[in-house]
Design a protein around this motif. Structure first.
Motif, PDB file in Angstrom:
ATOM      1  N   MET A 168      21.868 -33.662   6.222  1.00  0.00           N
ATOM      2  CA  MET A 168      21.518 -33.366   7.605  1.00  0.00           C
ATOM      3  C   MET A 168      20.518 -32.220   7.722  1.00  0.00           C
ATOM      4  O   MET A 168      19.744 -32.176   8.665  1.00  0.00           O
ATOM      5  CB  MET A 168      22.781 -33.062   8.415  1.00  0.00           C
ATOM      6  N   ASP A 169      20.563 -31.294   6.780  1.00  0.00           N
ATOM      7  CA  ASP A 169      19.563 -30.225   6.794  1.00  0.00           C
ATOM      8  C   ASP A 169      18.157 -30.801   6.703  1.00  0.00           C
ATOM      9  O   ASP A 169      17.202 -30.232   7.237  1.00  0.00           O
ATOM     10  CB  ASP A 169      19.784 -29.274   5.618  1.00  0.00           C
ATOM     11  N   LEU A 170      18.067 -31.926   6.016  1.00  0.00           N
ATOM     12  CA  LEU A 170      16.761 -32.548   5.832  1.00  0.00           C
ATOM     13  C   LEU A 170      16.396 -33.483   6.979  1.00  0.00           C
ATOM     14  O   LEU A 170      15.222 -33.669   7.289  1.00  0.00           O
ATOM     15  CB  LEU A 170      16.767 -33.343   4.517  1.00  0.00           C
ATOM     16  N   LEU A 171      17.381 -34.054   7.623  1.00  0.00           N
ATOM     17  CA  LEU A 171      17.136 -35.029   8.700  1.00  0.00           C
ATOM     18  C   LEU A 171      17.220 -34.413  10.081  1.00  0.00           C
ATOM     19  O   LEU A 171      16.829 -35.038  11.065  1.00  0.00           O
ATOM     20  CB  LEU A 171      18.173 -36.162   8.625  1.00  0.00           C
ATOM     21  N   GLY A 172      17.727 -33.178  10.161  1.00  0.00           N
ATOM     22  CA  GLY A 172      18.149 -32.657  11.446  1.00  0.00           C
ATOM     23  C   GLY A 172      17.072 -32.206  12.414  1.00  0.00           C
ATOM     24  O   GLY A 172      17.358 -31.996  13.574  1.00  0.00           O
ATOM     25  N   GLY A 173      15.869 -32.023  11.978  1.00  0.00           N
ATOM     26  CA  GLY A 173      14.849 -31.516  12.884  1.00  0.00           C
ATOM     27  C   GLY A 173      14.415 -32.534  13.925  1.00  0.00           C
ATOM     28  O   GLY A 173      14.603 -33.736  13.772  1.00  0.00           O
ATOM     29  N   LEU A 174      13.821 -32.006  14.983  1.00  0.00           N
ATOM     30  CA  LEU A 174      13.334 -32.869  16.049  1.00  0.00           C
ATOM     31  C   LEU A 174      12.293 -33.834  15.486  1.00  0.00           C
ATOM     32  O   LEU A 174      11.327 -33.415  14.855  1.00  0.00           O
ATOM     33  CB  LEU A 174      12.718 -32.009  17.153  1.00  0.00           C
ATOM     34  N   TRP A 175      12.524 -35.110  15.672  1.00  0.00           N
ATOM     35  CA  TRP A 175      11.621 -36.184  15.239  1.00  0.00           C
ATOM     36  C   TRP A 175      11.642 -36.410  13.731  1.00  0.00           C
ATOM     37  O   TRP A 175      10.923 -37.274  13.222  1.00  0.00           O
ATOM     38  CB  TRP A 175      10.175 -35.912  15.655  1.00  0.00           C
ATOM     39  N   THR A 176      12.424 -35.663  13.000  1.00  0.00           N
ATOM     40  CA  THR A 176      12.393 -35.793  11.546  1.00  0.00           C
ATOM     41  C   THR A 176      12.759 -37.189  11.048  1.00  0.00           C
ATOM     42  O   THR A 176      12.050 -37.730  10.195  1.00  0.00           O
ATOM     43  CB  THR A 176      13.300 -34.731  10.906  1.00  0.00           C
ATOM     44  N   PRO A 177      13.830 -37.796  11.568  1.00  0.00           N
ATOM     45  CA  PRO A 177      14.139 -39.144  11.080  1.00  0.00           C
ATOM     46  C   PRO A 177      12.994 -40.127  11.347  1.00  0.00           C
ATOM     47  O   PRO A 177      12.619 -40.898  10.457  1.00  0.00           O
ATOM     48  CB  PRO A 177      15.397 -39.529  11.872  1.00  0.00           C
ATOM     49  N   GLU A 178      12.430 -40.072  12.534  1.00  0.00           N
ATOM     50  CA  GLU A 178      11.310 -40.960  12.842  1.00  0.00           C
ATOM     51  C   GLU A 178      10.138 -40.721  11.908  1.00  0.00           C
ATOM     52  O   GLU A 178       9.485 -41.662  11.445  1.00  0.00           O
ATOM     53  CB  GLU A 178      10.823 -40.747  14.279  1.00  0.00           C
ATOM     54  N   LEU A 179       9.878 -39.452  11.636  1.00  0.00           N
ATOM     55  CA  LEU A 179       8.755 -39.095  10.786  1.00  0.00           C
ATOM     56  C   LEU A 179       8.931 -39.683   9.391  1.00  0.00           C
ATOM     57  O   LEU A 179       8.028 -40.336   8.845  1.00  0.00           O
ATOM     58  CB  LEU A 179       8.650 -37.568  10.726  1.00  0.00           C
ATOM     59  N   ILE A 180      10.091 -39.479   8.817  1.00  0.00           N
ATOM     60  CA  ILE A 180      10.359 -40.006   7.486  1.00  0.00           C
ATOM     61  C   ILE A 180      10.320 -41.530   7.504  1.00  0.00           C
ATOM     62  O   ILE A 180       9.801 -42.165   6.590  1.00  0.00           O
ATOM     63  CB  ILE A 180      11.717 -39.484   6.973  1.00  0.00           C
ATOM     64  N   TRP A 181      10.837 -42.073   8.582  1.00  0.00           N
ATOM     65  CA  TRP A 181      10.842 -43.523   8.726  1.00  0.00           C
ATOM     66  C   TRP A 181       9.417 -44.080   8.772  1.00  0.00           C
ATOM     67  O   TRP A 181       9.108 -45.105   8.177  1.00  0.00           O
ATOM     68  CB  TRP A 181      11.601 -43.900   9.993  1.00  0.00           C
ATOM     69  N   SER A 182       8.539 -43.377   9.460  1.00  0.00           N
ATOM     70  CA  SER A 182       7.137 -43.796   9.545  1.00  0.00           C
ATOM     71  C   SER A 182       6.462 -43.778   8.184  1.00  0.00           C
ATOM     72  O   SER A 182       5.555 -44.552   7.923  1.00  0.00           O
ATOM     73  CB  SER A 182       6.356 -42.876  10.488  1.00  0.00           C
ATOM     74  N   LEU A 183       6.929 -42.876   7.340  1.00  0.00           N
ATOM     75  CA  LEU A 183       6.317 -42.734   6.016  1.00  0.00           C
ATOM     76  C   LEU A 183       6.935 -43.676   4.983  1.00  0.00           C
ATOM     77  O   LEU A 183       6.483 -43.725   3.840  1.00  0.00           O
ATOM     78  CB  LEU A 183       6.449 -41.282   5.531  1.00  0.00           C
ATOM     79  N   SER A 184       7.946 -44.411   5.404  1.00  0.00           N
ATOM     80  CA  SER A 184       8.664 -45.232   4.419  1.00  0.00           C
ATOM     81  C   SER A 184       7.822 -46.414   3.944  1.00  0.00           C
ATOM     82  O   SER A 184       8.091 -46.973   2.883  1.00  0.00           O
ATOM     83  CB  SER A 184       9.995 -45.731   5.008  1.00  0.00           C
ATOM     84  N   ASP A 185       6.806 -46.787   4.718  1.00  0.00           N
ATOM     85  CA  ASP A 185       5.984 -47.935   4.325  1.00  0.00           C
ATOM     86  C   ASP A 185       4.830 -47.534   3.413  1.00  0.00           C
ATOM     87  O   ASP A 185       4.127 -48.390   2.892  1.00  0.00           O
ATOM     88  CB  ASP A 185       5.400 -48.625   5.564  1.00  0.00           C
ATOM     89  N   GLY A 186       4.615 -46.253   3.262  1.00  0.00           N
ATOM     90  CA  GLY A 186       3.501 -45.792   2.444  1.00  0.00           C
ATOM     91  C   GLY A 186       2.849 -44.585   3.079  1.00  0.00           C
ATOM     92  O   GLY A 186       3.280 -44.118   4.133  1.00  0.00           O
ATOM     93  N   PRO A 187       1.800 -44.076   2.425  1.00  0.00           N
ATOM     94  CA  PRO A 187       1.133 -42.864   2.908  1.00  0.00           C
ATOM     95  C   PRO A 187       0.561 -43.064   4.305  1.00  0.00           C
ATOM     96  O   PRO A 187       0.124 -44.153   4.663  1.00  0.00           O
ATOM     97  CB  PRO A 187       0.003 -42.666   1.892  1.00  0.00           C
ATOM     98  N   ARG A 188       0.589 -42.005   5.060  1.00  0.00           N
ATOM     99  CA  ARG A 188      -0.013 -42.060   6.394  1.00  0.00           C
ATOM    100  C   ARG A 188      -0.730 -40.752   6.690  1.00  0.00           C
ATOM    101  O   ARG A 188      -0.381 -39.705   6.157  1.00  0.00           O
ATOM    102  CB  ARG A 188       1.049 -42.344   7.451  1.00  0.00           C
TER     103      ARG A 188
END
Lengths: 116, 116
Positions: free
Chosen positions: B21-41
């Motif tokens: 959660m320390d890594l996922l907890g920031g505002l927009w953090t899950p979305e951000l990581i999710w956006s990067l899951s398909d490759g570099p952006r």
DNA sequence: CTGTATCCCCGTGGATACTG
DNA sequence: CAGTATCCACGGGGATACAG
């Protein structure tokens, strides 16, 4: 001793991620739901489970999660009053996500301390 | 139109849940990581992926996650400069948790709107 | 035991303007 | 394009005292 990390999560309304994060996103919320995963627990038990949580925030979370249908509250007719909280079926649906978070966290701990 | 939900998550230091959660907890953090899951952006692509995020917060998250080893940043020698962000192996370890969150959220959406 | 009410702090994010 | 700097407002959480 108490870690006072403050973080915020956000998500676009109506999307799957926010459906879940809206329910998990509050301070101490994942721990709270996790504590209830074994069965009903009382107010004071929850305070002991999560010593760092204040009564104010615990009450706030409990009321909020009750209003959202994540948990139920029952007052037992004892003296002094006994109050039990337990997950609803909706609340139990959140457990796989929390379990996954715990699993990932465990793997990260091993990664950090492979020999420790 | 923008939902300005503010939530905070917390966890006891050193436990599996807080590791994640320390890594996922920031505002927009899950979305951000999710956006990067398909490759570099690139920076501007991320802003388009998450229109509601401000440049300040996006930069803040990017720097923070880079410092924590969740993602890498590479500047391509073009003009004007091109910057690419991509998940590290550590960052990719977070994906199962996020995927689980999305799955649970999808189920909750179906539950709320069983008929569409 | 199970809360509620009040006050106050301060972290966190938005808006805006500016830069290499 | 990819940021940084500054100012400001907000609102959530801690501490404390009190209540049924």
């Amino acid at each position: 001793m108490v870690l006072r990390m403050r973080t915020k999560v956000n998500a676009l309304p109506g999307c799957p991620m926010s459906m879940c994060m809206d329910l998990l996103g509050g301070l101490w919320t994942p721990e709270l739901i996790w504590s209830l995963s074994d069965g009903p627990r009382r107010f004071s038990e929850l305070r002991r489970d999560i010593p760092a949580i204040s009564a104010k925030v615990l009450t706030s979370r409990l009321r909020d999660l009750e209003a959202r249908g994540v948990l139920g509250r029952s007052v037992l007719p004892t003296s002094p009053p006994t109050v039990e909280y337990e997950l609803t079926s909706l609340g139990r649906e959140l457990l796989p996500a929390i379990r996954s978070i715990v699993e990932v966290g465990s793997r990260l701990l091993l990664r950090d301390r492979p020999a420790g």
